[in-house]
Scaffold this active site. Sequence first.
Site, PDB file in Angstrom:
ATOM      1  N   LYS A  27      -5.717 -10.161  -5.533  1.00  0.00           N
ATOM      2  CA  LYS A  27      -7.009 -10.257  -4.865  1.00  0.00           C
ATOM      3  C   LYS A  27      -7.892  -9.078  -5.264  1.00  0.00           C
ATOM      4  O   LYS A  27      -7.399  -7.997  -5.572  1.00  0.00           O
ATOM      5  CB  LYS A  27      -6.823 -10.289  -3.345  1.00  0.00           C
ATOM      6  N   LYS A  44       0.819  -1.216   0.000  1.00  0.00           N
ATOM      7  CA  LYS A  44       0.000   0.000   0.000  1.00  0.00           C
ATOM      8  C   LYS A  44       0.850   1.262   0.000  1.00  0.00           C
ATOM      9  O   LYS A  44       0.496   2.252  -0.622  1.00  0.00           O
ATOM     10  CB  LYS A  44      -0.970  -0.001   1.195  1.00  0.00           C
ATOM     11  N   LYS A  71     -10.945  -3.270  -2.382  1.00  0.00           N
ATOM     12  CA  LYS A  71     -11.712  -2.021  -2.439  1.00  0.00           C
ATOM     13  C   LYS A  71     -10.849  -0.907  -2.985  1.00  0.00           C
ATOM     14  O   LYS A  71     -11.270  -0.119  -3.808  1.00  0.00           O
ATOM     15  CB  LYS A  71     -12.182  -1.605  -1.040  1.00  0.00           C
TER      16      LYS A  71
HETATM   17  P1  ATP Z   1      -8.777  -2.190   1.240  1.00  0.00           P
HETATM   18  O1  ATP Z   1      -8.358  -2.311  -0.202  1.00  0.00           O
HETATM   19  O2  ATP Z   1      -9.253  -0.817   1.624  1.00  0.00           O
HETATM   20  O3  ATP Z   1      -7.766  -2.763   2.195  1.00  0.00           O
HETATM   21  P2  ATP Z   1     -10.199  -4.662   1.234  1.00  0.00           P
HETATM   22  O4  ATP Z   1     -11.000  -4.978   0.033  1.00  0.00           O
HETATM   23  O5  ATP Z   1      -8.874  -5.323   1.377  1.00  0.00           O
HETATM   24  O6  ATP Z   1     -10.095  -3.092   1.328  1.00  0.00           O
HETATM   25  P3  ATP Z   1     -10.721  -4.863   4.057  1.00  0.00           P
HETATM   26  O7  ATP Z   1     -11.733  -3.990   4.707  1.00  0.00           O
HETATM   27  O8  ATP Z   1      -9.286  -4.504   4.196  1.00  0.00           O
HETATM   28  O9  ATP Z   1     -11.112  -4.993   2.505  1.00  0.00           O
HETATM   29  O10 ATP Z   1     -10.918  -6.356   4.550  1.00  0.00           O
HETATM   30  C1  ATP Z   1     -12.141  -6.838   5.084  1.00  0.00           C
HETATM   31  C2  ATP Z   1     -12.130  -8.344   5.075  1.00  0.00           C
HETATM   32  O11 ATP Z   1     -12.288  -8.833   3.735  1.00  0.00           O
HETATM   33  C3  ATP Z   1     -10.818  -8.964   5.591  1.00  0.00           C
HETATM   34  O12 ATP Z   1     -11.139 -10.098   6.363  1.00  0.00           O
HETATM   35  C4  ATP Z   1     -10.099  -9.375   4.333  1.00  0.00           C
HETATM   36  O13 ATP Z   1      -9.207 -10.444   4.551  1.00  0.00           O
HETATM   37  C5  ATP Z   1     -11.273  -9.792   3.460  1.00  0.00           C
HETATM   38  N1  ATP Z   1     -10.948  -9.701   2.036  1.00  0.00           N
HETATM   39  C6  ATP Z   1     -10.624  -8.570   1.365  1.00  0.00           C
HETATM   40  N2  ATP Z   1     -10.433  -8.832   0.066  1.00  0.00           N
HETATM   41  C7  ATP Z   1     -10.631 -10.173  -0.107  1.00  0.00           C
HETATM   42  C8  ATP Z   1     -10.590 -11.055  -1.234  1.00  0.00           C
HETATM   43  N3  ATP Z   1     -10.306 -10.598  -2.449  1.00  0.00           N
HETATM   44  N4  ATP Z   1     -10.840 -12.371  -1.033  1.00  0.00           N
HETATM   45  C9  ATP Z   1     -11.139 -12.839   0.211  1.00  0.00           C
HETATM   46  N5  ATP Z   1     -11.203 -12.059   1.303  1.00  0.00           N
HETATM   47  C10 ATP Z   1     -10.956 -10.734   1.166  1.00  0.00           C
HETATM   48 MG    MG Z   2      -7.595  -4.739   2.968  1.00  0.00          MG
END
Ligand code: ATP
Ligand code: MG
Length: 340
Positions: free
Chosen positions: A203, A120, A206
Amino acid sequence: MHSMSSSSRPRSLSGIQPTAESFHLGNYFGAIRQWVRLQDDHDAFYFIADLHALTVQPEPATLRTRIHRSAAQLLAAGVDPERSALFCQSHVPEHTQLAWVFNCLTGFGEAGRMTQFKDKSAKAGADKASVGLFTYPILQAADILLYDPHHVPVGEDQRQHLELSRNLAQRFNHHYGETFRQPEAYILEGTAKIVDLQEPTAKMSKSASAPNGIVDLLDDPKRAAKKIRSAVTDSGDEIRYDPETKPGISGLLSLYATIEQTSVDAVVAQFEGQQYGHLKVALADLVADLVGSFGERTRSYLDDPAELDRILARGAARAREVAGPVVADVYDKVGLVRGA
Ligand code: ATP
Ligand code: MG
């Protein structure tokens, strides 16, 4: 481990950041679906990680909206406020109070090895990444250890952070006496990493995915279906599960299996002899149904923001009953003296 555990049921704890207008399929299948299931036989604590979201400096008005949208989506997904404490991290000041103690127990190099920070901060540019982004996994350790959870349902990308939490629990116990349980990551094979539709080796995320790489739970169903149909696939035309050489089609197979709650092998058998397009069209229909009903449920919760606030307030009160005594105990153990 804490004697104040009021129930004999094991605890489940997890959080999600309000870093977008909508959660995505990865958040749902990787984490939130497990949160919902664990409510049946766990005492559950689930929170909106609003303080974590501050690490990337959102606009205040944007953050405010996203916090409410997050609460509505978690309820729409099935988090039940009668059975789970659903709250905002910032409403429970014990999270930051404990985080400071852990900041002082974490090595600089140890924090620097967190791959998510490296990714990040590389994206933000070295000068722009905040110290908050750097210490985020330490706040996360506090988020977790405060509730003495047995299970922490998360996606694969959180495994390293969980390991840091376990190390900090052990270190604290070693220095100050038995206090924290070492929590287990609850990561389900098959849904641990839902991949980006345009970049199937990464992955779905967001903050990092391009709009066409990610299906938002609040996407319009037609748009969601279109994204699935235009997902990147691999050369060749045989439908076969092989994440190494066929990451695109493998990601779609595994998403299909996840939604249908069946095995990848069964999906491969179902589509045997068919073309990529057949799988895509069938998966697009499944996804459109899913986001269609999810969107409706979420909008009905968003229609009543006062009720959302009441739910979050009740959740925070329940969380503080648990977190308050833990911080008091920790402050005592490290040698701080009680104020008046
Ligand atoms: P950001 O990019 O802002 O970090 P994010 O999509 O990674 O957002 P988080 O809020 O950081 O989402 O994570 C929330 C939950 O979703 C965590 O348990 C994380 O492991 C899970 N998660 C996020 N992306 C994935 C994915 N692509 N597949 C499975 N689990 C995910
Ligand atoms: Mg995340």
